[in-house]
Design a protein around this motif. Structure first.
Motif, PDB file in Angstrom:
ATOM      1  N   ARG A  26       0.829  -1.201   0.000  1.00 28.83           N
ATOM      2  CA  ARG A  26       0.000   0.000   0.000  1.00 28.83           C
ATOM      3  C   ARG A  26       0.869   1.258   0.000  1.00 28.83           C
ATOM      4  O   ARG A  26       1.860   1.345   0.720  1.00 28.83           O
ATOM      5  CB  ARG A  26      -0.921   0.011   1.215  1.00 28.83           C
ATOM      6  N   SER A  27       0.466   2.231  -0.777  1.00 26.58           N
ATOM      7  CA  SER A  27       1.165   3.512  -0.817  1.00 26.58           C
ATOM      8  C   SER A  27       0.795   4.336   0.403  1.00 26.58           C
ATOM      9  O   SER A  27      -0.147   4.009   1.150  1.00 26.58           O
ATOM     10  CB  SER A  27       0.776   4.287  -2.084  1.00 26.58           C
ATOM     11  N   LEU A  28       1.516   5.421   0.601  1.00 22.80           N
ATOM     12  CA  LEU A  28       1.214   6.341   1.703  1.00 22.80           C
ATOM     13  C   LEU A  28      -0.225   6.832   1.603  1.00 22.80           C
ATOM     14  O   LEU A  28      -0.945   6.869   2.611  1.00 22.80           O
ATOM     15  CB  LEU A  28       2.191   7.517   1.665  1.00 22.80           C
ATOM     16  N   ILE A  97       4.670  -1.388   7.460  1.00 21.90           N
ATOM     17  CA  ILE A  97       6.040  -1.106   7.888  1.00 21.90           C
ATOM     18  C   ILE A  97       6.457  -2.158   8.905  1.00 21.90           C
ATOM     19  O   ILE A  97       5.606  -2.763   9.573  1.00 21.90           O
ATOM     20  CB  ILE A  97       6.195   0.306   8.508  1.00 21.90           C
ATOM     21  N   SER A  98       7.756  -2.369   9.034  1.00 15.81           N
ATOM     22  CA  SER A  98       8.274  -3.344   9.985  1.00 15.81           C
ATOM     23  C   SER A  98       9.217  -2.660  10.968  1.00 15.81           C
ATOM     24  O   SER A  98      10.174  -1.997  10.559  1.00 15.81           O
ATOM     25  CB  SER A  98       9.016  -4.471   9.266  1.00 15.81           C
ATOM     26  N   LEU A  99       8.932  -2.831  12.247  1.00 11.27           N
ATOM     27  CA  LEU A  99       9.848  -2.395  13.301  1.00 11.27           C
ATOM     28  C   LEU A  99      10.584  -3.642  13.802  1.00 11.27           C
ATOM     29  O   LEU A  99      11.116  -4.385  13.015  1.00 11.27           O
ATOM     30  CB  LEU A  99       9.066  -1.685  14.403  1.00 11.27           C
ATOM     31  N   ASP A 113      13.060  -2.062   1.337  1.00 11.21           N
ATOM     32  CA  ASP A 113      13.727  -0.771   1.489  1.00 11.21           C
ATOM     33  C   ASP A 113      13.796  -0.404   2.965  1.00 11.21           C
ATOM     34  O   ASP A 113      12.982  -0.861   3.786  1.00 11.21           O
ATOM     35  CB  ASP A 113      12.976   0.319   0.721  1.00 11.21           C
ATOM     36  N   TYR A 114      14.768   0.448   3.284  1.00 15.02           N
ATOM     37  CA  TYR A 114      14.965   0.906   4.654  1.00 15.02           C
ATOM     38  C   TYR A 114      14.787   2.421   4.741  1.00 15.02           C
ATOM     39  O   TYR A 114      15.112   3.157   3.809  1.00 15.02           O
ATOM     40  CB  TYR A 114      16.383   0.603   5.141  1.00 15.02           C
ATOM     41  N   GLY A 229       7.203   7.161  -1.560  1.00 17.60           N
ATOM     42  CA  GLY A 229       6.430   8.152  -0.830  1.00 17.60           C
ATOM     43  C   GLY A 229       6.342   7.827   0.639  1.00 17.60           C
ATOM     44  O   GLY A 229       6.527   8.699   1.503  1.00 17.60           O
ATOM     45  N   LEU A 230       6.087   6.566   0.958  1.00 13.44           N
ATOM     46  CA  LEU A 230       6.013   6.128   2.349  1.00 13.44           C
ATOM     47  C   LEU A 230       7.368   6.249   3.020  1.00 13.44           C
ATOM     48  O   LEU A 230       7.475   6.742   4.155  1.00 13.44           O
ATOM     49  CB  LEU A 230       5.516   4.683   2.402  1.00 13.44           C
TER      50      LEU A 230
END
Length: 269
Positions: A26-28, A97-99, A113-114, A229-230
């Motif tokens: 999903r995009s921002l 997102i992954s934490l 990506d980071y 974008g995110l």
């Protein structure tokens, strides 16, 4: 199937997988429109993230997730993950997102990506003032007993680098710290921030951290490949967290001390 056909089939499968990932990530704008940010992290790794007695998630990662969601003006959905699930869940679009202390490595960078670094991860020595060692190499002696974690990668590293030391294995960081506090072990060689929070339970012990760095890496937020974008949005949020002191505030709240190696403040990313 011959090698040429197998290679062609593999290439097609890889291309299909990449298209599937692009289709579900999903995009921002899509995240904001949905009103929910899906955040992957642990459910059982305090003080990073865990469930409290009320069945609610809490910890450093949860503070960060809530901070990001507040800026986006959306709700947070915590998706509990194991270490091995962090990258596949990003690739499959099950999380946005992954934490979870996602260390930046070249191997992972081929897959996701980071963002800019969120915090550091440093292996140092935690011992007491009674121990006269000055560097971590001083622990390589038969009279040194190290409290190590069962199944941790750091335990294998310690065994290889400090073969003369005795290693006792424990199931959790709290047990490792307790062993040193009670004198059953002389030191811990591990990710220091994870250990420091448990030293607060032993205020009468004169704790000491040996500042000779053994290993250090940067941990960032993982985002699906190509979601620029995110990623750019998160970079701005993380930079503002660092410059305002929020990152260290959240870290000290849950880990009991500032991050041992703060992220350098650089507005260019």
């Amino acid at each position: 199937m011959n090698r040429r056909l197998f290679a062609l089939a593999l290439a097609c499968a890889t291309a299909f997988g990449a298209m599937a990932q692009t289709a579900v990530a999903r995009s921002l704008e899509e995240i904001i429109a949905s009103g929910v940010l899906r955040v992957g992290t642990y459910a059982d790794q305090p003080p990073m993230a865990s469930l409290n007695n009320a069945g609610e998630y809490e910890g450093f990662d949860i503070e960060v997730a809530n901070h990001i969601a507040a800026v986006m003006q959306v709700e947070v959905e915590i998706v509990p993950l194991t270490t091995a699930q962090r990258i596949p869940f990003l690739q499959s679009g099950q999380i946005d997102i992954s934490l979870g202390a996602l260390t930046r490595t070249p191997e992972r960078a081929l897959l996701v990506d980071y963002t800019i670094p969120l915090h550091s991860e440093s292996v140092l020595v935690l011992t007491t003032e009674e121990n006269a060692i000055t560097t971590w190499r001083d622990l390589n002696a038969p009279d040194q007993t190290l409290a190590s974690g069962r199944g941790y990668w750091t335990t294998d590293m310690v065994k290889a680098e400090l073969p003369e030391a005795k290693q006792d294995l424990y199931d959790a960081p709290a047990d490792q710290v307790r062993a040193v506090a009670q004198g059953r072990a002389t030191a811990i060689v591990d990710i220091i921030d994870t250990m420091m929070v448990f030293t607060e339970q032993y205020p009468d012990v004169n704790w000491k951290v040996i500042e000779s760095e053994i290993y250090s890496a940067w941990c960032a937020i993982g985002v699906p490949r190509g979601e620029e974008g995110l990623k750019n949005f998160l970079n701005v949020v993380i930079y503002n967290m660092h410059s305002s002191g929020k990152t260290q505030e959240y870290w000290a709240k849950w880990y009991g001390a500032p991050n041992q190696k703060p992220v350098p403040l650089d507005p260019v990313f």
